[in-house]
Every structure is written in C-alpha cells, then in structure tokens.
Design a protein around this motif. Structure first.
Motif, PDB file in Angstrom:
ATOM      1  N   ALA A 120       0.833  -1.209   0.000  1.00 47.27           N
ATOM      2  CA  ALA A 120       0.000   0.000   0.000  1.00 47.27           C
ATOM      3  C   ALA A 120       0.863   1.254   0.000  1.00 47.27           C
ATOM      4  CB  ALA A 120      -0.931  -0.003   1.207  1.00 47.27           C
ATOM      5  N   GLU A 121       1.900   1.258   0.804  1.00 47.60           N
ATOM      6  CA  GLU A 121       2.790   2.417   0.876  1.00 47.60           C
ATOM      7  C   GLU A 121       3.541   2.639  -0.427  1.00 47.60           C
ATOM      8  OE1 GLU A 121       5.159   1.312   4.257  1.00 47.60           O
ATOM      9  OE2 GLU A 121       3.737   2.199   5.686  1.00 47.60           O
ATOM     10  N   ALA A 122       3.797   1.567  -1.174  1.00 47.72           N
ATOM     11  CA  ALA A 122       4.576   1.668  -2.408  1.00 47.72           C
ATOM     12  C   ALA A 122       3.713   1.861  -3.656  1.00 47.72           C
ATOM     13  CB  ALA A 122       5.434   0.416  -2.568  1.00 47.72           C
ATOM     14  N   ALA A 123       2.390   1.865  -3.525  1.00 48.94           N
ATOM     15  CA  ALA A 123       1.515   2.007  -4.694  1.00 48.94           C
ATOM     16  C   ALA A 123       1.721   3.366  -5.347  1.00 48.94           C
ATOM     17  CB  ALA A 123       0.056   1.826  -4.287  1.00 48.94           C
ATOM     18  N   HIS A 124       1.848   3.347  -6.674  1.00 48.29           N
ATOM     19  CA  HIS A 124       2.105   4.578  -7.427  1.00 48.29           C
ATOM     20  C   HIS A 124       1.755   4.371  -8.895  1.00 48.29           C
ATOM     21  CE1 HIS A 124       5.722   2.106  -7.844  1.00 48.29           C
ATOM     22  NE2 HIS A 124       5.900   2.717  -9.013  1.00 48.29           N
ATOM     23  N   ARG A 125       1.757   5.458  -9.641  1.00 45.10           N
ATOM     24  CA  ARG A 125       1.532   5.402 -11.084  1.00 45.10           C
ATOM     25  C   ARG A 125       2.767   4.775 -11.733  1.00 45.10           C
ATOM     26  NH1 ARG A 125      -2.864   6.082 -13.317  1.00 45.10           N
ATOM     27  NH2 ARG A 125      -2.288   7.660 -14.774  1.00 45.10           N
ATOM     28  N   PRO A 126       2.595   3.963 -12.777  1.00 43.57           N
ATOM     29  CA  PRO A 126       3.748   3.269 -13.359  1.00 43.57           C
ATOM     30  C   PRO A 126       4.651   4.170 -14.187  1.00 43.57           C
ATOM     31  CG  PRO A 126       1.787   2.802 -14.641  1.00 43.57           C
ATOM     32  CD  PRO A 126       1.345   3.604 -13.435  1.00 43.57           C
ATOM     33  N   ASP A 127       5.948   3.832 -14.169  1.00 43.46           N
ATOM     34  CA  ASP A 127       6.865   4.454 -15.120  1.00 43.46           C
ATOM     35  C   ASP A 127       6.902   3.554 -16.358  1.00 43.46           C
ATOM     36  OD1 ASP A 127       8.692   2.339 -14.677  1.00 43.46           O
ATOM     37  OD2 ASP A 127       9.863   3.494 -13.236  1.00 43.46           O
ATOM     38  N   ASP A 128       7.710   3.904 -17.349  1.00 38.26           N
ATOM     39  CA  ASP A 128       7.729   3.131 -18.600  1.00 38.26           C
ATOM     40  C   ASP A 128       8.102   1.667 -18.376  1.00 38.26           C
ATOM     41  OD1 ASP A 128       6.909   5.171 -20.350  1.00 38.26           O
ATOM     42  OD2 ASP A 128       8.954   5.947 -20.530  1.00 38.26           O
ATOM     43  N   ALA A 129       9.118   1.408 -17.556  1.00 40.73           N
ATOM     44  CA  ALA A 129       9.550   0.024 -17.310  1.00 40.73           C
ATOM     45  C   ALA A 129       8.462  -0.758 -16.576  1.00 40.73           C
ATOM     46  CB  ALA A 129      10.853   0.009 -16.518  1.00 40.73           C
ATOM     47  N   GLU A 130       7.810  -0.126 -15.610  1.00 44.14           N
ATOM     48  CA  GLU A 130       6.739  -0.794 -14.860  1.00 44.14           C
ATOM     49  C   GLU A 130       5.532  -1.059 -15.751  1.00 44.14           C
ATOM     50  OE1 GLU A 130       7.619   0.948 -10.407  1.00 44.14           O
ATOM     51  OE2 GLU A 130       6.634   2.234 -11.898  1.00 44.14           O
ATOM     52  N   LEU A 131       5.229  -0.139 -16.645  1.00 44.39           N
ATOM     53  CA  LEU A 131       4.134  -0.348 -17.584  1.00 44.39           C
ATOM     54  C   LEU A 131       4.449  -1.526 -18.491  1.00 44.39           C
ATOM     55  CD1 LEU A 131       1.414   0.533 -18.771  1.00 44.39           C
ATOM     56  CD2 LEU A 131       2.660   2.127 -20.240  1.00 44.39           C
ATOM     57  N   ALA A 132       5.673  -1.608 -18.970  1.00 41.16           N
ATOM     58  CA  ALA A 132       6.070  -2.730 -19.826  1.00 41.16           C
ATOM     59  C   ALA A 132       5.952  -4.055 -19.087  1.00 41.16           C
ATOM     60  CB  ALA A 132       7.494  -2.526 -20.333  1.00 41.16           C
ATOM     61  N   ALA A 133       6.264  -4.069 -17.787  1.00 46.07           N
ATOM     62  CA  ALA A 133       6.171  -5.305 -16.991  1.00 46.07           C
ATOM     63  C   ALA A 133       4.724  -5.759 -16.813  1.00 46.07           C
ATOM     64  CB  ALA A 133       6.828  -5.106 -15.629  1.00 46.07           C
ATOM     65  N   LEU A 134       3.769  -4.844 -16.928  1.00 47.71           N
ATOM     66  CA  LEU A 134       2.352  -5.201 -16.802  1.00 47.71           C
ATOM     67  C   LEU A 134       1.832  -5.917 -18.040  1.00 47.71           C
ATOM     68  CD1 LEU A 134       0.832  -1.934 -15.273  1.00 47.71           C
ATOM     69  CD2 LEU A 134       1.417  -4.039 -14.077  1.00 47.71           C
ATOM     70  N   LEU A 135       2.522  -5.729 -19.146  1.00 41.72           N
ATOM     71  CA  LEU A 135       2.049  -6.272 -20.420  1.00 41.72           C
ATOM     72  C   LEU A 135       2.602  -7.667 -20.651  1.00 41.72           C
ATOM     73  CD1 LEU A 135       2.714  -3.031 -22.438  1.00 41.72           C
ATOM     74  CD2 LEU A 135       0.493  -3.859 -21.695  1.00 41.72           C
ATOM     75  N   PRO A 136       1.785  -8.578 -21.181  1.00 41.83           N
ATOM     76  CA  PRO A 136       2.312  -9.897 -21.550  1.00 41.83           C
ATOM     77  C   PRO A 136       3.438  -9.724 -22.567  1.00 41.83           C
ATOM     78  CG  PRO A 136      -0.081  -9.888 -21.658  1.00 41.83           C
ATOM     79  CD  PRO A 136       0.361  -8.463 -21.426  1.00 41.83           C
ATOM     80  N   ALA A 137       4.392 -10.605 -22.568  1.00 42.80           N
ATOM     81  CA  ALA A 137       5.577 -10.487 -23.428  1.00 42.80           C
ATOM     82  C   ALA A 137       5.196 -10.279 -24.897  1.00 42.80           C
ATOM     83  CB  ALA A 137       6.456 -11.712 -23.278  1.00 42.80           C
ATOM     84  N   THR A 138       4.145 -10.910 -25.378  1.00 43.92           N
ATOM     85  CA  THR A 138       3.767 -10.772 -26.776  1.00 43.92           C
ATOM     86  C   THR A 138       3.222  -9.384 -27.088  1.00 43.92           C
ATOM     87  OG1 THR A 138       1.579 -11.659 -26.263  1.00 43.92           O
ATOM     88  CG2 THR A 138       3.226 -13.212 -27.074  1.00 43.92           C
ATOM     89  N   ASN A 139       2.618  -8.727 -26.087  1.00 45.72           N
ATOM     90  CA  ASN A 139       2.073  -7.389 -26.309  1.00 45.72           C
ATOM     91  C   ASN A 139       3.040  -6.294 -25.927  1.00 45.72           C
ATOM     92  OD1 ASN A 139      -0.314  -8.539 -27.103  1.00 45.72           O
ATOM     93  ND2 ASN A 139      -1.285  -8.336 -25.124  1.00 45.72           N
ATOM     94  N   GLY A 140       4.017  -6.588 -25.082  1.00 46.62           N
ATOM     95  CA  GLY A 140       4.897  -5.554 -24.551  1.00 46.62           C
ATOM     96  C   GLY A 140       5.803  -4.942 -25.577  1.00 46.62           C
ATOM     97  N   ALA A 141       6.091  -5.646 -26.680  1.00 47.79           N
ATOM     98  CA  ALA A 141       7.025  -5.123 -27.663  1.00 47.79           C
ATOM     99  C   ALA A 141       6.478  -3.900 -28.379  1.00 47.79           C
ATOM    100  CB  ALA A 141       7.345  -6.209 -28.684  1.00 47.79           C
ATOM    101  N   GLY A 142       5.167  -3.776 -28.465  1.00 49.68           N
ATOM    102  CA  GLY A 142       4.584  -2.659 -29.207  1.00 49.68           C
ATOM    103  C   GLY A 142       4.425  -1.396 -28.404  1.00 49.68           C
ATOM    104  N   ILE A 143       4.697  -1.442 -27.125  1.00 43.51           N
ATOM    105  CA  ILE A 143       4.475  -0.246 -26.296  1.00 43.51           C
ATOM    106  C   ILE A 143       5.769   0.227 -25.736  1.00 43.51           C
ATOM    107  CG2 ILE A 143       3.431   0.556 -24.167  1.00 43.51           C
ATOM    108  CD1 ILE A 143       0.923  -0.478 -25.075  1.00 43.51           C
TER     109      ILE A 143
END
Length: 190
Positions: free
Chosen positions: A167-190
């Motif tokens: 809870a204390e660490a919850a925040h808006r994602p940066d680019d690397a964190e956003l990429a980690a949210l995406l499945p590997a097949t979809n992450g390449a396009g973002i």
C-alpha cells in the motif's frame, strides 16, 4: 576601474555562487531514486484502452519478493483495474485493485470487501490508509485523487506487514513498470 572597486563585486559574486548552484544540487538529489518518471501518457492510454480501463486507474506497487503476473492485469467488474502479484518463492499472492470511489470513517465498514458479500467488515485507520478485514480476508485501502487503491489477500497467505508495504509503495507506473504489466507478446509494441 581600480582593484579596490573590484573587491566588493568579487565578494558579491562569491556570496551569490552557492545560491546559484543550490537549485542544481537540489534537483539532482532525487536522481538516484528507484521511481522513474511517469509512463508516457500515449503508451499508458493505449495499454489502458487495451485492458478496458481508464488510464487514471492504472497503478502498480513494489514489494520485495513479489512480481506482477502480466496475464492477471486488466479490467475487473465494469471498469476497475486489477493486477495480481505473486511470491517469487511460495504460493502467496495479493491483488491490487483500483476503482473510482471514496473511503471514509463513515462508509469504510459499509463497503463490502468482496462484491456481493454480506460479511461484516472491520476497519482500522492506519496512516493514510484503511486496514480492513472480513473472515479470512484482509486488505489495505488507500484513497488518493478520487480513486481507492486496494491491496488484498487471504490472511493465511500474505501477512499484514506485506500488504502495508504494498500500500505504501503504490504509485503510477513508469515506462519500465508499464512494460512489466504487459504480456511479453504485447509488450514489444508499447
């Protein structure tokens, strides 16, 4: 111009130099923080659209020993954002849920922890968050900017201290964190 006239100007310049350098030094003080800059808004908008959620609902967290499970990321219910984090070493996992809501002392216990549940919810104010329990389930709920970020797990799988850290660490994602949210097949396009 004589040397005597230059001395007061040199003293003034030497006195002002630290004041001129101070903003540069202060700007660099946070450069080594782990948090990166917020994700590019176009990338975040595209990812959120793909999940069927509003971009302002996309949050991440970081807890030692847990990683996000990309296949879990998406919409929950009508438009709530969800991401599951699992332990690197055990079967422990917790969910991160974000929705447009408010949480106050007056309504905390009235809001069910599980949709459709009628179990009694207990609430304890803990800093900027609420620690909530019902049956064998518990969560930290953090109201921020018109949304509530919930870190939720079974009590026998994830302890309160771990949920609090999440809870204390919850925040808006940066680019690397956003990429980690995406499945590997979809992450390449973002």
């Amino acid at each position: 111009m004589s040397v005597r006239q230059d001395v007061p100007m040199m003293r003034t310049a030497r006195a002002l130099l630290p004041l001129l350098v101070l903003p540069v030094l202060l700007t660099g003080c946070d450069a080594d923080k782990e948090d990166g800059a917020a994700a590019d808004s176009a990338d975040l908008d595209a990812a959120a659209r793909g999940w069927g959620v509003a971009p302002e609902l996309v949050y991440v967290t970081k807890v030692s020993g847990f990683t996000v499970f990309p296949e879990s990321v998406g919409v929950y219910g009508d438009d709530e954002f969800v991401a599951a984090y699992r332990s690197d070493k055990s079967a422990a996992k917790f969910g991160l849920f974000v929705d447009r809501n408010t949480l106050t002392a007056e309504n905390c216990a009235k809001q069910p922890m599980v949709e459709g549940s009628h179990e009694r919810v207990t609430c304890e104010h803990d800093g900027d968050a609420w620690y909530r329990k019902t049956g064998d389930h518990h969560e930290y709920a953090v109201p921020v900017d018109g949304v509530v970020i919930r870190l939720s797990a079974d009590m026998d799988k994830v302890n309160r201290a771990t949920l609090r850290k999440a809870a204390e660490a919850a925040h808006r994602p940066d680019d690397a964190e956003l990429a980690a949210l995406l499945p590997a097949t979809n992450g390449a396009g973002i």
